[in-house]
Design an enzyme around this catalytic site. Structure first.
Site, short mmCIF file in Angstrom:
data_model
loop_
_atom_site.label_atom_id
_atom_site.label_comp_id
_atom_site.label_asym_id
_atom_site.label_seq_id
_atom_site.Cartn_x
_atom_site.Cartn_y
_atom_site.Cartn_z
CE LYS A 118 -3.97 2.06 0.33
NZ LYS A 118 -3.50 2.87 -0.82
CG ASN A 173 -4.39 17.36 1.15
OD1 ASN A 173 -5.34 17.96 1.63
ND2 ASN A 173 -4.31 16.05 1.12
CB SER A 184 -5.69 4.78 2.03
OG SER A 184 -5.43 5.87 1.20
CE LYS A 191 5.10 7.31 -1.37
NZ LYS A 191 4.48 7.54 -0.06
CE LYS A 237 3.64 6.63 6.18
NZ LYS A 237 3.38 7.62 5.09
CB THR A 251 -2.25 13.45 5.49
OG1 THR A 251 -2.54 12.43 4.54
CG2 THR A 251 -0.80 13.33 5.92
N1 GLU Z 1 1.07 8.88 0.17
C1 GLU Z 1 0.53 8.75 1.48
C2 GLU Z 1 1.60 8.32 2.46
O1 GLU Z 1 2.76 8.52 2.23
C3 GLU Z 1 -0.71 7.89 1.52
C4 GLU Z 1 -0.54 6.47 1.12
C5 GLU Z 1 -1.84 5.70 0.99
O2 GLU Z 1 -2.89 6.25 1.30
O3 GLU Z 1 -1.77 4.56 0.57
O4 GLU Z 1 1.31 7.85 3.52
#
Ligand code: GLU
Length: 420
Positions: free
Chosen positions: A67, A218, A345, A103, A91, A187
């Site tokens: 993810k 954002n 998410s 990613k 995370k 976030t």
């Molecule tokens: N890009 C965001 C992060 O770095 C969200 C990732 C997601 O929602 O999968 O956490």
């Protein structure tokens, strides 16, 4: 295989000093599961043709499908995407989400593209990675310079390729296309819950506490807004062009208006400062909410904030960790502080799979509960082990991976000397 940046490896090492885990998982953490590099074709509006490097990395899938977001930025490269995918692994684990880490990105400056070019590039990226991602394997989302509209194009392209609606392949979509309520603000909301939980633990009040936010995207905007509403004094904000400062507190409405009318926060009223000035301001709380490595060995000795809330991924280079700790600066680490995005998410993915959508209040309550609980877990572990919050968060995440590896059987089990 792309490699982890030295900073990420240093943080793993720091955590491993405090836990006894199987060597199996330590080996697995050193490199990604799978990395894809593609060339993303684009027909420009003027008829010319261009190819952009694109990437998708699945770092670790021990706890579930990979993810993580997709970033459009000129500095994107294989190692950066890989490191960001590693951070997603940590995370999701620290938050207790049933996901591994991934990613993606394209090496492009989206400001040089027209909206139609951006749409074609987003769809072309999905053409290139469609067999690598999937609702049960690897689920993208927005990241730097991508947003719900881009996710909508990407989800739509996946539908065209598969000839089936699979909204669960991508999160952060527009609500009309199966997105979740509360995802855009998640976030910033999450970062604020982390801060609020810690302030409560420290018995500190918002009133009279000063805040500087580096990055007015954002997450930065939302966090600044929530802080101001809760009574903190937001004295400085910045974007890539520079920042503004007002010791009495900024008028955030005016700053947002200036940003949307002129594209820069410096168009608002206040003393103009540079991004470098903002980072070393004499404030209580510094919230870096833009890109990696804004705090390095060079400027770490000059940081005067007492608390740093890492809203960006990797804003503090590992080489700065020692100096910040020696100076008594508390860091609320990225893998916790910015985890609100991936948490909502997760809610979006669950809603897509059930085709059953939750109201805004349910999302907000569930997000707050998870953020508060994760923050408490990290804070308690930091206290028990007498270590920083970052290392504590890594310890919790790595332990989680280790337990999952243990459940499947590690080297000790197969050797026959594991009596669990
Ligand atoms: N890009 C965001 C992060 O770095 C969200 C990732 C997601 O929602 O999968 O956490």
């Amino acid at each position: 295989m792309p490699s982890l940046n030295d900073g990420a490896s240093a943080r793993i090492e720091a955590a491993l000093a405090h836990i006894d885990i199987s060597d199996d998982i330590a080996q697995g953490l050193a490199q990604p599961d799978a990395a894809l590099k593609v060339s993303v074709p684009l027909r420009r509006d003027d008829g010319s043709f261009a190819l952009y490097p694109g990437y998708r990395v699945r770092y670790d899938t021990t706890l579930g499908p990979a993810k993580g977001g997709i970033r459009f930025h000129p500095d994107v490269d294989a190692d950066e995407v890989s490191t960001l995918a590693f951070w997603m692994t940590m995370k999701c684990a620290v938050m207790g989400l049933p996901f591994g880490g991934g990613k993606g990105g394209i090496t492009v400056d989206p400001k040089t593209l027209s909206p139609a070019e951006l749409e074609r590039l987003s769809r072309a990226y999905i053409e290139q990675v469609a067999d690598f991602i999937g609702p049960d394997t690897d689920i993208p989302a927005p990241d730097v310079n991508t947003n719900p509209r881009v996710m909508g194009w990407m989800a739509d392209q996946y539908r065209i390729i598969r000839r089936a609606h699979r909204p669960d392949v991508i999160t952060g979509k527009p609500i009309e296309m199966g997105g979740s309520r509360g995802r855009t603000t998640a976030t910033g909301d999450g970062a604020f819950h982390v801060l609020a939980t810690m302030m409560k633990r420290w018995s500190r009040e918002a009133a009279g506490t000063t805040v500087a936010v580096q990055g007015f995207g954002n997450a930065g905007v939302r966090f600044a807004r929530l802080a101001a509403e809760a009574g903190y004094r937001v004295v400085a904000v910045s974007d890539s062009a520079g920042g503004i400062y007002n010791a009495d507190g900024l008028d955030l409405d005016a700053v947002e208006q200036a940003k949307s009318a002129h594209g820069a926060v410096t168009a608002a009223e206040g003393e103009e400062i540079t991004n470098a000035d903002l980072v070393t301001l004499d404030v209580d709380i510094l919230a870096p909410a833009a890109l990696e490595s804004v705090i390095t060995a060079d400027n770490a000795p000059a940081i005067r904030a007492g608390i740093i809330v890492e809203i960006a991924n990797g804003p503090i280079a590992a080489e700065a960790d020692g100096t910040l700790a020696d100076n008594g600066i508390v860091v609320l680490p990225d893998i916790l502080a910015n985890a609100g995005g991936v948490t909502v998410s997760y809610f979006e993915w669950v809603q897509n799979r059930q085709a059953w959508y939750w109201d805004a209040e349910t999302i907000a309550d569930r997000l707050e509960k998870r953020m508060v609980e994760a923050t408490e877990r990290v804070a308690e572990r930091a206290e028990t082990l007498d270590i920083g919050h970052r290392t504590a968060a890594y310890v919790i995440a790595i332990e989680k991976l280790d337990q999952a590896a243990e459940a499947r059987g590690t080297s000790a089990f197969f050797r026959g000397d594991d009596h669990r």
